[in-house]
Design a protein around this motif. Structure first.
Motif, PDB file in Angstrom:
ATOM      1  N   LEU A  43     -74.407 -27.586  18.991  1.00 52.33           N
ATOM      2  CA  LEU A  43     -73.389 -27.503  20.163  1.00 52.33           C
ATOM      3  C   LEU A  43     -72.452 -28.735  19.903  1.00 52.33           C
ATOM      4  CD1 LEU A  43     -75.550 -26.747  23.093  1.00 52.33           C
ATOM      5  CD2 LEU A  43     -74.007 -25.119  22.178  1.00 52.33           C
ATOM      6  N   ARG A  44     -72.919 -29.876  19.437  1.00 57.33           N
ATOM      7  CA  ARG A  44     -72.017 -30.970  19.006  1.00 57.33           C
ATOM      8  C   ARG A  44     -71.015 -30.732  18.039  1.00 57.33           C
ATOM      9  NH1 ARG A  44     -75.663 -34.814  17.552  1.00 57.33           N
ATOM     10  NH2 ARG A  44     -76.353 -34.881  19.723  1.00 57.33           N
ATOM     11  N   ALA A  45     -71.488 -29.745  16.910  1.00 57.73           N
ATOM     12  CA  ALA A  45     -70.692 -29.505  15.886  1.00 57.73           C
ATOM     13  C   ALA A  45     -69.638 -28.284  16.317  1.00 57.73           C
ATOM     14  CB  ALA A  45     -71.535 -28.875  14.628  1.00 57.73           C
ATOM     15  N   VAL A  46     -70.168 -27.643  17.056  1.00 54.62           N
ATOM     16  CA  VAL A  46     -69.239 -26.556  17.749  1.00 54.62           C
ATOM     17  C   VAL A  46     -68.169 -27.163  18.543  1.00 54.62           C
ATOM     18  CG1 VAL A  46     -68.960 -24.620  19.438  1.00 54.62           C
ATOM     19  CG2 VAL A  46     -70.687 -24.711  17.425  1.00 54.62           C
ATOM     20  N   GLY A  47     -68.391 -28.217  19.318  1.00 53.79           N
ATOM     21  CA  GLY A  47     -67.336 -28.917  20.328  1.00 53.79           C
ATOM     22  C   GLY A  47     -66.423 -29.765  19.260  1.00 53.79           C
ATOM     23  N   LYS A  48     -66.815 -30.277  18.222  1.00 55.56           N
ATOM     24  CA  LYS A  48     -65.975 -31.016  17.182  1.00 55.56           C
ATOM     25  C   LYS A  48     -65.082 -30.183  16.465  1.00 55.56           C
ATOM     26  CE  LYS A  48     -69.217 -34.921  16.088  1.00 55.56           C
ATOM     27  NZ  LYS A  48     -69.988 -35.421  14.835  1.00 55.56           N
ATOM     28  N   VAL A  49     -65.496 -28.968  16.371  1.00 53.92           N
ATOM     29  CA  VAL A  49     -64.706 -27.853  15.587  1.00 53.92           C
ATOM     30  C   VAL A  49     -63.507 -27.513  16.621  1.00 53.92           C
ATOM     31  CG1 VAL A  49     -64.582 -25.557  14.656  1.00 53.92           C
ATOM     32  CG2 VAL A  49     -66.215 -27.188  13.761  1.00 53.92           C
ATOM     33  N   ALA A  50     -64.074 -27.208  18.064  1.00 56.53           N
ATOM     34  CA  ALA A  50     -63.324 -26.699  19.047  1.00 56.53           C
ATOM     35  C   ALA A  50     -62.036 -27.734  19.251  1.00 56.53           C
ATOM     36  CB  ALA A  50     -63.949 -26.235  20.163  1.00 56.53           C
ATOM     37  N   ALA A  51     -62.599 -28.797  19.299  1.00 56.46           N
ATOM     38  CA  ALA A  51     -61.421 -29.996  19.562  1.00 56.46           C
ATOM     39  C   ALA A  51     -60.544 -30.068  18.352  1.00 56.46           C
ATOM     40  CB  ALA A  51     -62.235 -31.256  19.895  1.00 56.46           C
ATOM     41  N   VAL A  52     -61.038 -29.911  17.128  1.00 56.14           N
ATOM     42  CA  VAL A  52     -60.135 -30.224  16.100  1.00 56.14           C
ATOM     43  C   VAL A  52     -59.094 -28.818  16.015  1.00 56.14           C
ATOM     44  CG1 VAL A  52     -59.957 -30.087  13.429  1.00 56.14           C
ATOM     45  CG2 VAL A  52     -61.582 -31.665  14.558  1.00 56.14           C
ATOM     46  N   PHE A  53     -59.653 -27.703  16.200  1.00 51.90           N
ATOM     47  CA  PHE A  53     -58.544 -26.509  16.427  1.00 51.90           C
ATOM     48  C   PHE A  53     -57.879 -26.423  17.424  1.00 51.90           C
ATOM     49  CE2 PHE A  53     -57.952 -22.253  18.319  1.00 51.90           C
ATOM     50  CZ  PHE A  53     -57.296 -21.582  17.293  1.00 51.90           C
ATOM     51  N   VAL A  54     -58.156 -27.127  18.917  1.00 49.88           N
ATOM     52  CA  VAL A  54     -57.089 -27.239  19.953  1.00 49.88           C
ATOM     53  C   VAL A  54     -55.956 -28.255  19.434  1.00 49.88           C
ATOM     54  CG1 VAL A  54     -56.906 -28.085  22.369  1.00 49.88           C
ATOM     55  CG2 VAL A  54     -58.710 -26.531  21.659  1.00 49.88           C
TER      56      VAL A  54
END
Length: 78
Positions: A43-54
């Protein structure tokens, strides 16, 4: 010749449907094996990837906006 698209479309639907079924089943089975600590890490990794994408999407939007203004395009709403 009229039966060829019907047969090929049916085959395509069957192959893709079977592939999706087994992909979903595999991911579901893998999800059962994951421990609580691994869930948090994922979940932490998915959050980081989503933040980088946004952030990259926002950067691209700003770059496009400034480039279009530099080229003299009219961006006003009517």
């Amino acid at each position: 010749m009229d039966w060829v698209p019907i047969v090929l479309a049916t085959f395509k639907v069957l192959v893709l449907g079977t592939g999706m079924f087994f992909a979903i089943k595999w991911h579901y089975d893998q999800g059962k094996k994951v421990e609580e600590k691994e869930k948090r890490a994922v979940l932490r990794a998915v959050g980081k990837v989503a933040a980088v994408f946004v952030l990259s999407l926002l950067g691209l939007l700003l770059f496009t906006f400034f480039l279009s203004r530099k080229l003299g395009l009219d961006l006003t709403f009517p």
